[in-house]
Write a protein that holds these residues in place. Structure first.
Motif, PDB file in Angstrom:
ATOM      1  N   ARG B 216      -7.325   6.850  -9.077  1.00  0.00           N
ATOM      2  CA  ARG B 216      -7.253   8.313  -9.070  1.00  0.00           C
ATOM      3  C   ARG B 216      -7.344   8.831  -7.647  1.00  0.00           C
ATOM      4  N   ILE B 217      -6.750   9.975  -7.418  1.00  0.00           N
ATOM      5  CA  ILE B 217      -6.879  10.660  -6.130  1.00  0.00           C
ATOM      6  C   ILE B 217      -7.547  12.012  -6.377  1.00  0.00           C
ATOM      7  N   VAL B 218      -8.472  12.357  -5.472  1.00  0.00           N
ATOM      8  CA  VAL B 218      -9.191  13.626  -5.572  1.00  0.00           C
ATOM      9  C   VAL B 218      -8.881  14.423  -4.320  1.00  0.00           C
ATOM     10  N   PHE B 219      -8.509  15.676  -4.502  1.00  0.00           N
ATOM     11  CA  PHE B 219      -8.254  16.531  -3.342  1.00  0.00           C
ATOM     12  C   PHE B 219      -9.411  17.505  -3.184  1.00  0.00           C
ATOM     13  N   MET B 220     -10.091  17.390  -2.060  1.00  0.00           N
ATOM     14  CA  MET B 220     -11.195  18.323  -1.800  1.00  0.00           C
ATOM     15  C   MET B 220     -10.730  19.412  -0.867  1.00  0.00           C
ATOM     16  N   ASP B 221     -11.195  20.632  -1.157  1.00  0.00           N
ATOM     17  CA  ASP B 221     -10.834  21.757  -0.312  1.00  0.00           C
ATOM     18  C   ASP B 221     -12.016  22.717  -0.264  1.00  0.00           C
ATOM     19  N   ALA B 222     -12.492  23.014   0.930  1.00  0.00           N
ATOM     20  CA  ALA B 222     -13.586  23.970   1.120  1.00  0.00           C
ATOM     21  C   ALA B 222     -14.768  23.688   0.196  1.00  0.00           C
ATOM     22  N   GLY B 223     -15.155  22.429   0.118  1.00  0.00           N
ATOM     23  CA  GLY B 223     -16.370  22.093  -0.628  1.00  0.00           C
ATOM     24  C   GLY B 223     -16.215  22.004  -2.127  1.00  0.00           C
ATOM     25  N   THR B 224     -14.967  22.053  -2.614  1.00  0.00           N
ATOM     26  CA  THR B 224     -14.761  21.917  -4.051  1.00  0.00           C
ATOM     27  C   THR B 224     -13.745  20.812  -4.326  1.00  0.00           C
ATOM     28  N   PRO B 231      -2.558   8.678  -9.246  1.00  0.00           N
ATOM     29  CA  PRO B 231      -1.706   8.908  -8.076  1.00  0.00           C
ATOM     30  C   PRO B 231      -0.326   9.487  -8.381  1.00  0.00           C
ATOM     31  N   ALA B 232       0.398   8.852  -9.296  1.00  0.00           N
ATOM     32  CA  ALA B 232       1.775   9.284  -9.534  1.00  0.00           C
ATOM     33  C   ALA B 232       1.804  10.733  -9.998  1.00  0.00           C
ATOM     34  N   GLU B 233       0.989  11.005 -11.007  1.00  0.00           N
ATOM     35  CA  GLU B 233       0.886  12.346 -11.566  1.00  0.00           C
ATOM     36  C   GLU B 233       0.445  13.347 -10.505  1.00  0.00           C
ATOM     37  N   PHE B 234      -0.592  12.923  -9.792  1.00  0.00           N
ATOM     38  CA  PHE B 234      -1.204  13.774  -8.780  1.00  0.00           C
ATOM     39  C   PHE B 234      -0.175  14.225  -7.749  1.00  0.00           C
ATOM     40  N   LEU B 235       0.603  13.257  -7.248  1.00  0.00           N
ATOM     41  CA  LEU B 235       1.567  13.603  -6.218  1.00  0.00           C
ATOM     42  C   LEU B 235       2.761  14.349  -6.797  1.00  0.00           C
ATOM     43  N   ALA B 236       3.095  14.040  -8.051  1.00  0.00           N
ATOM     44  CA  ALA B 236       4.244  14.702  -8.677  1.00  0.00           C
ATOM     45  C   ALA B 236       3.970  16.185  -8.906  1.00  0.00           C
ATOM     46  N   THR B 237       2.710  16.491  -9.244  1.00  0.00           N
ATOM     47  CA  THR B 237       2.396  17.889  -9.555  1.00  0.00           C
ATOM     48  C   THR B 237       1.847  18.642  -8.353  1.00  0.00           C
ATOM     49  N   ASP B 239       3.219  20.071  -6.002  1.00  0.00           N
ATOM     50  CA  ASP B 239       3.927  21.302  -5.670  1.00  0.00           C
ATOM     51  C   ASP B 239       3.386  22.521  -6.402  1.00  0.00           C
ATOM     52  N   ASP B 240       2.736  22.268  -7.566  1.00  0.00           N
ATOM     53  CA  ASP B 240       2.164  23.385  -8.328  1.00  0.00           C
ATOM     54  C   ASP B 240       0.908  23.932  -7.660  1.00  0.00           C
ATOM     55  N   HIS B 241       0.408  23.137  -6.706  1.00  0.00           N
ATOM     56  CA  HIS B 241      -0.887  23.488  -6.120  1.00  0.00           C
ATOM     57  C   HIS B 241      -0.679  23.858  -4.652  1.00  0.00           C
ATOM     58  N   PRO B 242      -0.678  25.161  -4.357  1.00  0.00           N
ATOM     59  CA  PRO B 242      -0.295  25.591  -3.003  1.00  0.00           C
ATOM     60  C   PRO B 242      -1.141  24.964  -1.891  1.00  0.00           C
ATOM     61  N   ARG B 243      -2.472  24.890  -2.053  1.00  0.00           N
ATOM     62  CA  ARG B 243      -3.322  24.343  -0.986  1.00  0.00           C
ATOM     63  C   ARG B 243      -3.031  22.857  -0.769  1.00  0.00           C
ATOM     64  N   LEU B 244      -2.861  22.145  -1.892  1.00  0.00           N
ATOM     65  CA  LEU B 244      -2.600  20.707  -1.795  1.00  0.00           C
ATOM     66  C   LEU B 244      -1.234  20.443  -1.156  1.00  0.00           C
ATOM     67  N   SER B 245      -0.229  21.185  -1.590  1.00  0.00           N
ATOM     68  CA  SER B 245       1.104  20.915  -1.033  1.00  0.00           C
ATOM     69  C   SER B 245       1.146  21.307   0.436  1.00  0.00           C
ATOM     70  N   ALA B 246       0.386  22.347   0.806  1.00  0.00           N
ATOM     71  CA  ALA B 246       0.304  22.710   2.227  1.00  0.00           C
ATOM     72  C   ALA B 246      -0.353  21.585   3.009  1.00  0.00           C
ATOM     73  N   PHE B 247      -1.442  21.029   2.430  1.00  0.00           N
ATOM     74  CA  PHE B 247      -2.154  19.929   3.095  1.00  0.00           C
ATOM     75  C   PHE B 247      -1.238  18.728   3.277  1.00  0.00           C
ATOM     76  N   LEU B 248      -0.526  18.375   2.203  1.00  0.00           N
ATOM     77  CA  LEU B 248       0.353  17.203   2.280  1.00  0.00           C
ATOM     78  C   LEU B 248       1.489  17.432   3.261  1.00  0.00           C
ATOM     79  N   ALA B 249       1.998  18.657   3.287  1.00  0.00           N
ATOM     80  CA  ALA B 249       3.102  18.967   4.195  1.00  0.00           C
ATOM     81  C   ALA B 249       2.638  18.859   5.646  1.00  0.00           C
ATOM     82  N   ARG B 250       1.466  19.447   5.914  1.00  0.00           N
ATOM     83  CA  ARG B 250       0.910  19.398   7.265  1.00  0.00           C
ATOM     84  C   ARG B 250       0.655  17.946   7.648  1.00  0.00           C
TER      85      ARG B 250
END
Ligand SMILES: Nc1ncnc2c1ncn2[C@@H]1O[C@H](COP(=O)(O)OP(=O)(O)OP(=O)(O)O)[C@@H](O)[C@H]1O
Ligand SMILES: [Mg+2]
Lengths: 223, 256
Positions: B216-224, B231-237, B239-250
């Motif tokens: 499993r992958i866990v994405f932490m942001d600002a203490g949450t 993994p597969a699901e996590f990365l596939a979805t 794009d639905d998560h603006p903070r995560l996709s911004a993080f991955l893009a950066r």
């Protein structure tokens, strides 16, 4: 004209100098030993103690460092027995004084050694389940020893020289031996020349041995 | 019953007035490898350090095998000796290796075995050699940390942690202090441990490695915990998560 050097009287009184040198070394070894105990104890207390403990230790360090050693020697030998009911010989009195003096310098040496250890190494010790005492004995102390050994060597060598102050209260160490020869034979230059040479040679030998010891400590070692 | 090996519930933690962990829920099952990713300052290191109580926590609970880590039944902080026993059950590998500089590679692995596990020197030495061999360093057993490369030091760090046979291994960005060409040898060791069923919670910036090696992958942001999943699901979805996709893009922008 001038002064003719006559070393014969020195060799006739050689035991005063040789015995004096051995006593000087003994005084220095005892004082650094006791000084290390004082210094290490207070350094640990300083690092882990509260404001009051730190204040008390800083006062001791500052007081000792700002008074000339010779005055401390007089105070402990002549002053203290007047103030409180306590008796001791000149040698004991001097060892006590030099130990307290060494302790004040060594607190600083050990304190900076303890503080120089990266927090990460202490964390690593905690993470494998070492207790606080085990972390002190097996992580902090060895790291600190390696950091402080050069300063410790230097302190020992200057203590060895400082033992000459003991002559002012008639402890029969090397400088006192030279004085004795001077007073009894009037060969002042020979006596002090030889004593100086003995301090120099012993100092160099000590330095050489201590540097070797330092190198030994840096060499690989199992747990 | 399949209680998770590590259960973190409603965990909160502040440094002074700054709350760095906010109601974290996360569990790790036996044999699972969970990767934690997230921006700098999001609380990943703090979370890991709470798990073996290198940091105290203020609210919520952390249990390993059902036992609360830092507090006893009356929620009084455990004493140092009890904590030391708890910590021996979790292994930790640090970003900056943190080897004991006065001990050889073998000595680093042996210290805990002797002092904490009560092994004899001979036994400890044998175990140390076994693990150094596992991380490919049996020939460097007598080297001091200063004589080893970063990658070698980190592999000793891993051997030191796993030799204690911890229930769970905590890894905090263990390759980010390494030169790029040394990253592979360390990740290879971790992959091997994962294959053998070692339970791991790891903070990493190696997204590709997290994808390949973790359950499993866990994405932490600002203490949450802002997102988590296989993994597969996590990365596939993502794009639905603006903070995560911004993080991955950066992330991709700076790493590739
Ligand atoms: N000992 C401390 N005292 C005060 N604040 C701290 C302490 N340790 C961490 N913080 C703060 O807590 C927050 C979370 O830090 P943490 O190290 O857990 O982040 P991180 O996700 O691991 O970041 P990075 O990716 O940079 O390692 C940061 O704002 C940090 O400044
Ligand atoms: Mg971090």
């Amino acid at each position: 004209m001038g002064y003719d050097l006559h070393f014969n009287v020195i060799w006739r009184n050689w035991d005063k100098l040789w015995g004096g040198l051995l006593l000087s070394l003994e005084l220095a070894v005892l004082s650094i030993g006791i000084g290390i105990v004082i210094g290490l104890t207070l350094a640990v207390a300083h690092v882990s103690g509260n404001r009051w403990v730190r204040g008390a230790i800083a006062t001791y360090v500052e007081a000792i460092r700002n008074v000339p050693l010779i005055l401390l020697v007089y105070l402990v030998f002549y002053g203290l027995p007047q103030a409180v009911d306590i008796r001791y010989g000149a040698t004991t009195s001097f060892v006590a004084t030099l130990s307290i003096y060494a302790g004040a310098y060594l607190v600083e040496v050990f304190r900076s050694g303890l503080e120089a250890i990266p927090q990460g190494q202490l964390d690593a010790g905690r993470a494998i389940g070492l207790t606080p005492w085990q972390r002190f004995a097996h992580v902090r102390l060895p790291a600190m020893t390696r950091i402080t050994l050069p300063a410790l060597s230097n302190t020992f060598i200057s203590l060895f020289k400082d033992t000459s102050v003991a002559s002012v209260i008639a402890v029969p160490e090397l400088t006192w031996g030279a004085q004795w020869i001077n007073l009894n034979t009037f060969r002042i230059v020979e006596a002090y020349l030889i004593a100086t040479a003995m301090y120099l040679v012993t100092g160099y030998v000590l330095l050489f041995l201590l540097r070797r010891l330092e190198r030994r400590f840096r060499i690989a070692r199992h747990a | 019953m399949t209680e998770p090996l590590l259960a973190i519930r409603d965990l909160s933690k502040s440094f002074g007035t700054v709350q760095v962990l906010k109601s974290i829920d996360l569990s790790v099952n036996r044999g699972e490898v969970v990767s934690v990713i997230g921006p700098s300052g999001s609380g990943k290191t703090t979370l890991l350090r709470c798990v073996n109580f290198l940091e105290s926590y203020d609210g919520g609970s952390i249990t390993i095998d059902g036992v609360e880590v830092g507090y006893d039944e009356g929620r009084k902080p455990r004493g140092e000796r009890a904590l030391a026993r708890m910590r021996a059950e979790t292994g930790m590998v640090f970003q900056s290796f943190n080897l004991f500089p006065h001990l050889t590679a073998a000595g680093n692995v042996m210290l805990g075995l002797i002092k904490v596990r009560g092994k004899s020197k001979a036994e400890a030495h044998e175990i140390a050699l076994h693990w150094l061999d596992r991380v490919g360093l049996s020939h460097r057993a007598d080297a001091l940390p200063a004589e080893l490369s970063g990658g070698q030091q980190q592999r000793v760090g891993i051997a030191r942690a796993v030799a204690m046979e911890p229930k769970i291994l905590l890894l905090d960005e263990i390759t980010s202090a390494l030169d790029p060409e040394l990253v592979g040898e360390v990740l290879e060791v971790v992959r091997g441990l994962a294959a053998e069923g070692m339970t791991m919670l790891m903070v990493t910036h190696e997204i590709a490695f997290a994808r390949d090696a973790s359950s499993r992958i866990v994405f932490m942001d600002a203490g949450t915990v802002a997102a988590e999943g296989p993994p597969a699901e996590f990365l596939a979805t993502a794009d639905d998560h603006p903070r995560l996709s911004a993080f991955l893009a950066r992330f991709r922008a700076s790493h590739f």
